[in-house]
Write a protein that holds these residues in place. Structure first.
Motif, PDB file in Angstrom:
ATOM      1  N   ASP A 404       0.830  -1.281  -0.138  1.00  0.00           N
ATOM      2  CA  ASP A 404      -0.022  -0.204  -0.177  1.00  0.00           C
ATOM      3  C   ASP A 404       0.866   1.172  -0.070  1.00  0.00           C
ATOM      4  O   ASP A 404       0.455   2.335   0.292  1.00  0.00           O
ATOM      5  CB  ASP A 404      -0.864  -0.059   1.349  1.00  0.00           C
ATOM      6  N   SER A 405       2.318   1.118  -0.113  1.00  0.00           N
ATOM      7  CA  SER A 405       3.004   2.329   0.089  1.00  0.00           C
ATOM      8  C   SER A 405       2.796   3.116  -1.475  1.00  0.00           C
ATOM      9  O   SER A 405       2.982   2.415  -2.333  1.00  0.00           O
ATOM     10  CB  SER A 405       4.485   2.019   0.160  1.00  0.00           C
ATOM     11  N   PRO A 406       2.694   4.426  -1.342  1.00  0.00           N
ATOM     12  CA  PRO A 406       2.575   5.238  -2.579  1.00  0.00           C
ATOM     13  C   PRO A 406       3.663   5.106  -3.433  1.00  0.00           C
ATOM     14  O   PRO A 406       3.683   5.198  -4.708  1.00  0.00           O
ATOM     15  CB  PRO A 406       2.235   6.614  -2.280  1.00  0.00           C
ATOM     16  N   TRP A 407       4.824   4.764  -2.861  1.00  0.00           N
ATOM     17  CA  TRP A 407       6.190   4.911  -3.495  1.00  0.00           C
ATOM     18  C   TRP A 407       6.526   3.336  -4.073  1.00  0.00           C
ATOM     19  O   TRP A 407       7.814   3.110  -4.301  1.00  0.00           O
ATOM     20  CB  TRP A 407       7.239   5.508  -2.865  1.00  0.00           C
ATOM     21  N   SER A 408       5.653   2.550  -3.883  1.00  0.00           N
ATOM     22  CA  SER A 408       5.816   1.109  -4.116  1.00  0.00           C
ATOM     23  C   SER A 408       7.301   0.469  -3.547  1.00  0.00           C
ATOM     24  O   SER A 408       8.227   0.132  -4.258  1.00  0.00           O
ATOM     25  CB  SER A 408       5.977   0.895  -5.754  1.00  0.00           C
ATOM     26  N   VAL A 409       7.223   0.663  -2.299  1.00  0.00           N
ATOM     27  CA  VAL A 409       8.455   0.202  -1.717  1.00  0.00           C
ATOM     28  C   VAL A 409       8.695  -1.267  -1.243  1.00  0.00           C
ATOM     29  O   VAL A 409       7.654  -2.121  -0.871  1.00  0.00           O
ATOM     30  CB  VAL A 409       8.536   0.898   0.004  1.00  0.00           C
ATOM     31  N   GLU A 442       8.445   3.777  -7.367  1.00  0.00           N
ATOM     32  CA  GLU A 442       7.529   4.869  -7.904  1.00  0.00           C
ATOM     33  C   GLU A 442       8.095   6.081  -7.401  1.00  0.00           C
ATOM     34  O   GLU A 442       7.972   6.512  -6.435  1.00  0.00           O
ATOM     35  CB  GLU A 442       5.904   4.606  -7.366  1.00  0.00           C
ATOM     36  N   TRP A 443       8.698   7.024  -8.176  1.00  0.00           N
ATOM     37  CA  TRP A 443       9.040   8.329  -7.831  1.00  0.00           C
ATOM     38  C   TRP A 443       8.343   9.282  -8.542  1.00  0.00           C
ATOM     39  O   TRP A 443       8.711  10.470  -8.272  1.00  0.00           O
ATOM     40  CB  TRP A 443      10.717   8.219  -8.805  1.00  0.00           C
ATOM     41  N   ASP A 444       7.246   9.111  -9.019  1.00  0.00           N
ATOM     42  CA  ASP A 444       6.377  10.098  -9.555  1.00  0.00           C
ATOM     43  C   ASP A 444       5.237  10.492  -8.890  1.00  0.00           C
ATOM     44  O   ASP A 444       4.134  10.713  -9.491  1.00  0.00           O
ATOM     45  CB  ASP A 444       6.224   9.869 -10.936  1.00  0.00           C
ATOM     46  N   LYS A 445       4.718   9.728  -7.560  1.00  0.00           N
ATOM     47  CA  LYS A 445       3.756   9.765  -6.966  1.00  0.00           C
ATOM     48  C   LYS A 445       3.742  10.539  -5.609  1.00  0.00           C
ATOM     49  O   LYS A 445       4.829  10.132  -5.001  1.00  0.00           O
ATOM     50  CB  LYS A 445       2.897   8.590  -6.616  1.00  0.00           C
ATOM     51  N   PRO A 446       2.737  11.368  -4.943  1.00  0.00           N
ATOM     52  CA  PRO A 446       3.073  11.897  -3.738  1.00  0.00           C
ATOM     53  C   PRO A 446       3.319  11.183  -2.613  1.00  0.00           C
ATOM     54  O   PRO A 446       2.542   9.883  -2.866  1.00  0.00           O
ATOM     55  CB  PRO A 446       1.764  12.709  -3.883  1.00  0.00           C
ATOM     56  N   TYR A 450       4.902  14.549   3.007  1.00  0.00           N
ATOM     57  CA  TYR A 450       5.103  15.797   2.394  1.00  0.00           C
ATOM     58  C   TYR A 450       4.100  16.337   1.341  1.00  0.00           C
ATOM     59  O   TYR A 450       3.991  17.507   0.620  1.00  0.00           O
ATOM     60  CB  TYR A 450       6.489  16.137   1.925  1.00  0.00           C
ATOM     61  N   GLY A 451       3.378  15.265   0.877  1.00  0.00           N
ATOM     62  CA  GLY A 451       2.597  15.324  -0.438  1.00  0.00           C
ATOM     63  C   GLY A 451       3.297  15.607  -1.579  1.00  0.00           C
ATOM     64  O   GLY A 451       2.996  16.199  -2.594  1.00  0.00           O
ATOM     65  N   LYS A 452       4.754  15.129  -1.742  1.00  0.00           N
ATOM     66  CA  LYS A 452       5.405  15.339  -2.736  1.00  0.00           C
ATOM     67  C   LYS A 452       5.986  14.247  -3.270  1.00  0.00           C
ATOM     68  O   LYS A 452       5.838  13.166  -2.852  1.00  0.00           O
ATOM     69  CB  LYS A 452       6.885  16.327  -2.444  1.00  0.00           C
ATOM     70  N   THR A 453       6.402  14.178  -4.625  1.00  0.00           N
ATOM     71  CA  THR A 453       6.864  12.871  -5.692  1.00  0.00           C
ATOM     72  C   THR A 453       8.214  12.764  -4.885  1.00  0.00           C
ATOM     73  O   THR A 453       8.822  13.914  -4.450  1.00  0.00           O
ATOM     74  CB  THR A 453       6.813  12.931  -7.001  1.00  0.00           C
ATOM     75  N   ALA A 454       8.747  11.570  -5.092  1.00  0.00           N
ATOM     76  CA  ALA A 454      10.244  11.364  -4.671  1.00  0.00           C
ATOM     77  C   ALA A 454      11.109  12.347  -5.205  1.00  0.00           C
ATOM     78  O   ALA A 454      12.134  12.725  -4.879  1.00  0.00           O
ATOM     79  CB  ALA A 454      10.594   9.925  -4.802  1.00  0.00           C
ATOM     80  N   LYS A 455      10.893  12.582  -6.649  1.00  0.00           N
ATOM     81  CA  LYS A 455      11.732  13.572  -7.362  1.00  0.00           C
ATOM     82  C   LYS A 455      11.683  14.883  -6.848  1.00  0.00           C
ATOM     83  O   LYS A 455      12.806  15.491  -6.953  1.00  0.00           O
ATOM     84  CB  LYS A 455      11.481  13.291  -8.883  1.00  0.00           C
ATOM     85  N   ASP A 460      17.054  14.290   2.247  1.00  0.00           N
ATOM     86  CA  ASP A 460      16.610  14.303   3.519  1.00  0.00           C
ATOM     87  C   ASP A 460      15.140  13.781   3.538  1.00  0.00           C
ATOM     88  O   ASP A 460      14.662  13.222   4.425  1.00  0.00           O
ATOM     89  CB  ASP A 460      16.937  15.441   4.491  1.00  0.00           C
ATOM     90  N   GLU A 461      14.534  14.592   2.723  1.00  0.00           N
ATOM     91  CA  GLU A 461      12.916  14.527   2.766  1.00  0.00           C
ATOM     92  C   GLU A 461      12.488  12.892   2.131  1.00  0.00           C
ATOM     93  O   GLU A 461      11.649  12.355   2.858  1.00  0.00           O
ATOM     94  CB  GLU A 461      12.379  15.499   1.870  1.00  0.00           C
ATOM     95  N   ILE A 462      13.342  12.492   1.415  1.00  0.00           N
ATOM     96  CA  ILE A 462      13.061  11.000   0.712  1.00  0.00           C
ATOM     97  C   ILE A 462      13.488  10.116   1.744  1.00  0.00           C
ATOM     98  O   ILE A 462      12.479   9.222   2.218  1.00  0.00           O
ATOM     99  CB  ILE A 462      14.176  10.874  -0.475  1.00  0.00           C
TER     100      ILE A 462
END
Length: 605
Positions: A404-409, A442-446, A450-455, A460-462
């Motif tokens: 369920d991770s938005p960044w497909s971890v 997944e580097w392009d989904k919030p 922070y509500g930001k994409t990984a890119k 530090d935020e990543i």
């Protein structure tokens, strides 16, 4: 311990294991030559080969060529070998006689269906291992599908069956029953959705090669399994979890041929049934030490003992072409200085496609149109962060898929597999006792913090966002697996730059497999008689962008080179994916139906 000061240099030899390898590599290699290598050493060829790239495909090609008596020189961009598979020392972390903390681009795993790469690994000597570095592989016994927001986790055992079905026992109805049984026990899918997926799996299993290449290569996995019409659970488990989280490609665009054939069939189904596996391997394997220690360093030592030369810190600028053949390769120091042209009788381009195609000029492309088609191949980001922990934290004896991770971890606790009594004794300053290696696909989904994409995030935020997503998947009600106070430091590949700015860049991307990809992938043999291609983008039987594909492509490139040379040397053996004999009669029927324009027998819409 972060990557702001990460360096890319020759591996340190202060670590006891590496020092032993350096001392023993030449002698061990000299006594471990196979029959092909012994014959080549007795009657060496004078033919010279330039191998462009020192990753898995380049080293594999160099290995096969050197065993057959060719004089090989490998040109590599970095100062160390292994490409995305290599380990990197975390700078400033060695203390008290210990080696530096190990960092990597992302965790390595070696599915049991790999057979080409394991064959090479068996031929790389390693002190104390009769089977070479292959003996450094360890079976992972389970996989955890971690769910967030209070959903129950899914645990799947990954051991092969002890009593596999006998020949002839496997029928279409038997496979359907087994799939339904697994989905019933291991998931909460509605019964009608589980039944539909089992039926779709039968369609692919019984489709002939022509239908797979002509029809299913053009259909996205998402559409093939009708994920858009199903529950969110179905989409997450059978769509996203099998594509984005594993191979960094989206289910909405991923080729059904690739996903169905490699991930669903070879990796999962036939692996569970103990078909087509490498010896006594289970479905999933990892190394028993950092990748370079367990594999790349001894590989380099062995290749040097076979006479392979390495020119590191070198950027390939252009492959020169004139008069119907490659005439030389223009290279320069990585910083752009000392430009020169190197020559050889043959050239094997073994760089990732995004770098290789930049070196192919107009004349070379005109000589072989398949080179131009490589411009249509796509890559994406799939890069990891290694967390160093104060407390041993073996979450599961295998890989973790945070569904369920938005960044497909995905992640794996590595120290539990390493042959060290205490991680803190061998690495770093003694404070780190474990290493949790996580990968963002997944580097392009919030994200969730922070509500930001990984890119869009800074490094530090990543790290904070990735840690939060791991905790969301692993920290269940009443159970805290990951604690903030245990996190000591982290590492990210310095190939990722510009994060949080207007132009984020990743020099080490991964080939992905949208529909139609197969039609643009080149063969290892080109129309230029002394130019060959190796890399996971080259058309191979394994099809998927993997180390196995890189190794298989190198074998095909070497075989093509031997043919061009009219060599009488033994050709490289190439293993192809397992084809269950029980399915062949159904595939022959489907071949007739496909030619007549009819759907597959099991394709009921």
């Amino acid at each position: 311990m972060t990557t702001e000061h990460a360096r890319q240099s020759q591996p340190a030899v202060g670590h006891s294991r590496r020092r032993f390898l350096t001392a023993a590599g030449g002698a061990v290699g000299a006594t471990a030559l196979g029959p092909v290598a012994r014959a080549a050493a007795a009657t060496p060829s004078r033919r010279r080969v330039a191998v462009l790239g020192g990753g898995v495909s380049g080293l594999s090609a160099a290995h096969e060529l050197a065993e057959r008596g060719y004089a090989v020189t490998v040109y590599e961009y970095y100062d160390t070998l292994g490409g995305k598979a290599r380990s990197m020392d975390v700078p400033g972390t060695a203390a008290g006689g210990r080696g530096p903390l190990p960092g990597e681009h992302g965790f390595r795993f070696f599915p049991g269906f790999y057979r080409n790469l394991p064959d090479t690994m068996r031929r790389i000597p390693f002190p104390g291992n009769a089977g070479g570095v292959h003996g450094n592989l360890r079976n992972a016994t389970e996989e955890l599908f971690a769910r967030g927001s209070g959903r129950p986790d899914l645990h799947f055992p990954l051991r092969r069956v002890t009593t596999p079905p006998a020949p002839g026992d496997i029928t279409a109805s038997w496979i359907r029953d087994q799939v339904l049984s697994v989905l019933d026990v291991g998931t909460r899918l509605p019964a009608h959705e589980a039944a539909y997926f089992a039926d779709r799996l039968l369609v692919h299993l019984t489709s002939c090669d022509a239908r797979r290449e002509g029809q299913w290569e053009k259909v996205a996995w998402w559409d093939f399994i009708r994920a858009g019409e199903m529950s969110r659970e179905y989409q997450t488990l059978l769509g996203i979890g099998q594509t984005r989280n594993l191979v960094a490609t989206r289910a909405e665009v991923a080729s059904t041929r690739t996903v169905g054939r490699v991930i669903i069939e070879a990796l999962i189904l036939w692996g569970l049934l103990s078909r087509g596996l490498d010896g006594d391997a289970d479905i999933d394997r990892v190394l028993n030490a950092p990748t370079s220690e367990a594999w790349i360093d001894p590989w380099e030592a062995h290749l040097r003992s076979l006479g392979v030369e390495f020119v590191t810190g070198t950027q390939v600028l252009e492959v020169g072409y004139e008069g119907g053949q490659v005439t030389g390769v223009r290279v320069a120091a990585r910083d752009g200085g000392h430009e020169r042209t190197v020559t050889a009788d043959h050239c094997v381009s073994a760089m990732p496609v995004e770098h290789a195609r930049a070196t192919w000029g107009r004349a070379l492309r005109a000589a072989d149109p398949q080179l131009g088609r490589c411009d249509a191949l796509k890559t994406d980001w799939m890069t990891g962060v290694m967390f160093y922990l104060r407390t041993p934290t073996p979450v599961v004896h295998g890989h973790i898929n945070c569904l369920d991770s938005p960044w497909s971890v995905t992640a794996v606790g590595q120290a539990q597999f390493w042959d060290v009594r205490d991680f803190s004794r061998d690495y770093g300053d003694g404070r780190a006792h474990d290493c949790l290696s996580a990968i963002i696909s997944e580097w392009d989904k919030p994200g969730i913090l922070y509500g930001k994409t990984a890119k869009e995030c800074t490094r530090d935020e990543i790290v904070a966002e990735l840690w939060a997503q791991l905790k969301d998947g692993l920290n269940e009600a009443g159970k805290t697996t990951l604690r903030d106070e245990d996190r000591l430091g982290w590492f990210m590949d310095p190939a990722v730059t510009g994060l949080g700015g207007p132009d984020p860049h990743n020099r080490e991307q991964l080939l992905i497999h949208p529909t139609g990809t197969l039609y643009h992938r080149p063969s290892a043999r080109t129309a230029i008689p002394n130019f060959f291609l190796a890399g996971d983008y080259v058309r191979t039987d394994v099809d998927l962008a993997t180390m196995e594909g890189a190794n298989e492509s190198a074998r095909r490139a070497v075989n093509a080179l031997l043919d061009a040379d009219r060599s009488d040397a033994e050709r490289c053996r190439v293993w192809e994916l397992y084809r269950p004999p029980e399915m062949e009669p159904l595939k022959r029927i489907d071949e007739v139906r496909y030619r007549l324009g009819l759907p597959n027998t099991f394709d009921l819409g």
